[in-house]
Design an enzyme around this catalytic site. Structure first.
Site, short mmCIF file in Angstrom:
data_model
loop_
_atom_site.label_atom_id
_atom_site.label_comp_id
_atom_site.label_asym_id
_atom_site.label_seq_id
_atom_site.Cartn_x
_atom_site.Cartn_y
_atom_site.Cartn_z
N ILE A 13 15.92 36.02 25.06
CA ILE A 13 16.30 34.66 24.71
C ILE A 13 15.24 34.02 23.81
CG2 ILE A 13 16.84 32.35 25.62
CD1 ILE A 13 19.00 34.52 26.24
N CYS A 141 24.04 32.05 30.61
CA CYS A 141 25.05 32.49 29.64
C CYS A 141 26.46 32.29 30.17
CB CYS A 141 24.82 33.96 29.28
SG CYS A 141 24.67 35.06 30.71
N ASN A 142 26.72 32.76 31.39
CA ASN A 142 28.08 32.65 31.94
C ASN A 142 28.44 31.19 32.19
OD1 ASN A 142 29.11 35.39 32.23
ND2 ASN A 142 27.39 35.69 33.62
N HIS A 195 28.19 30.93 40.29
CA HIS A 195 28.55 30.37 38.97
C HIS A 195 29.27 29.03 39.09
CE1 HIS A 195 28.16 34.77 38.45
NE2 HIS A 195 27.54 34.40 37.34
N GLN A 302 26.02 37.39 26.27
CA GLN A 302 24.98 36.83 27.15
C GLN A 302 23.63 36.65 26.45
OE1 GLN A 302 26.07 39.98 27.44
NE2 GLN A 302 24.28 41.31 27.44
P1 NAD Z 1 13.26 38.88 29.04
O1 NAD Z 1 12.72 39.67 30.16
O2 NAD Z 1 14.03 39.55 27.97
O3 NAD Z 1 12.11 38.04 28.34
C1 NAD Z 1 11.15 37.35 29.06
C2 NAD Z 1 9.85 37.39 28.28
O4 NAD Z 1 8.86 36.64 29.00
C3 NAD Z 1 9.30 38.80 28.10
O5 NAD Z 1 8.86 38.95 26.77
C4 NAD Z 1 8.11 38.85 29.08
O6 NAD Z 1 7.09 39.71 28.64
C5 NAD Z 1 7.66 37.42 29.06
N1 NAD Z 1 6.90 37.01 30.23
C6 NAD Z 1 6.92 37.56 31.47
N2 NAD Z 1 6.06 36.88 32.28
C7 NAD Z 1 5.49 35.91 31.53
C8 NAD Z 1 4.54 34.91 31.78
N3 NAD Z 1 4.00 34.77 33.00
N4 NAD Z 1 4.18 34.07 30.78
C9 NAD Z 1 4.74 34.17 29.53
N5 NAD Z 1 5.66 35.13 29.23
C10 NAD Z 1 6.03 35.97 30.22
O7 NAD Z 1 14.14 37.73 29.72
P2 NAD Z 1 15.38 36.96 29.09
O8 NAD Z 1 16.59 37.78 29.29
O9 NAD Z 1 15.02 36.48 27.74
O10 NAD Z 1 15.50 35.74 30.10
C11 NAD Z 1 14.71 34.58 29.97
C12 NAD Z 1 15.39 33.45 30.69
O11 NAD Z 1 16.67 33.22 30.08
C13 NAD Z 1 15.69 33.70 32.18
O12 NAD Z 1 15.66 32.49 32.85
C14 NAD Z 1 17.12 34.23 32.14
O13 NAD Z 1 17.79 34.07 33.37
C15 NAD Z 1 17.70 33.35 31.05
N6 NAD Z 1 18.89 33.90 30.39
C16 NAD Z 1 18.97 35.23 30.08
C17 NAD Z 1 20.11 35.70 29.47
C18 NAD Z 1 20.28 37.14 29.13
O14 NAD Z 1 21.39 37.61 29.12
N7 NAD Z 1 19.26 37.87 28.84
C19 NAD Z 1 21.15 34.82 29.15
C20 NAD Z 1 21.00 33.46 29.43
C21 NAD Z 1 19.87 33.01 30.05
#
Ligand code: NAD
Length: 339
Positions: A13, A141-142, A195, A302
């Site tokens: 994200i 996302c959902n 959800h 997503q």
């Molecule tokens: P991800 O794991 O792809 O990315 C997270 C990033 O944060 C990674 O680069 C990781 O190295 C970094 N990170 C980990 N610990 C950290 C810390 N303590 N300080 C700073 N950076 C740190 O995760 P994502 O899929 O991008 O999800 C991020 C958020 O977005 C979550 O809340 C998730 O639920 C939400 N989200 C994800 C999606 C999806 O489908 N991937 C969709 C909508 C919302």
């Protein structure tokens, strides 16, 4: 002067929000925070984003790999107007105190609880309520996908009851750690799923119940919706309503979009960065009224549907634009979302 946006957590994200922010004319990236050196960090540097680390100790790892570090998260927060926290679910909440210490506005993602910000955001549903706010959570996302259609239907016809089956992806395409590889998993087994309550954090008046299963796919979740509307209408009225909304894309089996795979191929053919599909993909030919109730299928990308919502949340919280509809159109135009 452009607003300065910090991105803490530069994964699926975070990197997309960073690119979307840099495509706007009223905001720019102040820096992105990475915990470990990786190809993503290298690409961030190539794009000209300043690379920051959570604490000084992390810097040496990057420098060993020849990657220049611009400073620490603390320093970045001191030099930014707002932070988008896109760290993994539940990690973001741990940063709340630090953001408060800096007196910086913060946006979290759907992996956090509603309480982290006390306000959950969707561009069309509650932009006005985000104006000038200190904290907001862009729902998952959902939930974003569900709120977009339920908001549109509720405004036009009234929603008496929504019943939704969410067929979730098991992991993102770049994730090699998560399954299932060959199973369908009731997720959760105890019903209903989270959800529905999450939709209510944005649309408290909507009567909705959801169930969810996890499938061995990484492309897109698919939603099967059954909605009892407050007014009699035909399928064509629903099509017209969906066509009028800014982030709903109607596709058709007749155009050979018959699956999430083809929906993703469409995004690539549209020339979208990373093959992203920011809009809900709604099958026009699935829209049916039976016994007075609406049925349809939609697919949600997503990895990207929450990205334009983050841009709008930034604009609202920093009061760069007071009108939600104008912000949505501005974001869409900058990203290249055409109706
Ligand atoms: P991800 O794991 O792809 O990315 C997270 C990033 O944060 C990674 O680069 C990781 O190295 C970094 N990170 C980990 N610990 C950290 C810390 N303590 N300080 C700073 N950076 C740190 O995760 P994502 O899929 O991008 O999800 C991020 C958020 O977005 C979550 O809340 C998730 O639920 C939400 N989200 C994800 C999606 C999806 O489908 N991937 C969709 C909508 C919302």
């Amino acid at each position: 002067m452009k607003a300065k946006v910090a991105i803490n957590g530069y994964g699926t994200i975070g990197k997309r929000v960073a690119d979307a922010v840099s495509m706007q004319d009223d905001m720019e990236i102040a820096g992105v925070v990475k915990t470990r050196p990786s190809f993503e960090a290298r690409v961030a540097l190539d794009k000209g984003y300043g690379l920051f680390v959570p604490s000084k100790e992390n810097a040496a790892d990057f420098e060993k790999q020849g990657m220049e570090v611009s400073g620490t998260l603390d320093e970045l927060l001191g030099d930014s107007d707002i932070v988008v926290d896109a760290t993994p679910g539940d990690v973001g909440a741990e940063y709340r105190k630090l953001y408060e210490k800096h007196g910086i506005k913060a946006i979290w993602q759907g992996g956090e609880e509603h309480e982290v910000a006390g306000f959950s955001f969707n561009s069309e549903a509650n932009y006005d309520a985000a104006l000038g706010r200190e904290h907001a959570r862009v729902v998952s996302c959902n939930t974003t996908g569900l709120v977009r259609v339920l908001y549109a239907l509720d405004r036009q016809f009234g929603v008496e009851k929504a019943r939704v089956t969410v067929m979730r992806r098991s992991a993102d395409p770049n994730d090699i750690k998560t399954g299932p590889i060959n199973a369908i998993v009731p997720d959760p087994i105890s019903l209903p799923s989270h959800h529905g309550p999450d939709v209510k954090t944005v649309l408290p008046g909507i009567n909705i119940t959801t169930v969810a299963v996890k499938l061995s796919t990484t492309l897109m979740p698919l939603h099967a919706l059954n909605v009892k509307l407050g007014k009699d209408c035909g399928a064509e009225d629903v099509v017209k309503t969906f066509k009028s909304r800014p982030r709903l894309r109607l596709v058709s089996g007749k155009d050979r979009v018959k699956s999430t795979a083809e929906a993703m191929e469409l995004a690539k053919d549209l020339g979208r960065p990373r093959g992203d599909m920011w809009e809900n993909v709604i099958w026009k030919d699935s829209i049916a009224i039976d016994d007075g109730e609406l049925y349809f299928f939609q697919a949600i990308h997503q990895e990207s549907d929450v990205v334009p919502e983050n841009v709008d949340a930034i604009r609202a919280m920093l009061e760069l634009e007071s009108d939600g509809a104008r912000s949505i159109l501005k974001t869409n135009a900058a990203l290249g979302i055409k109706k």
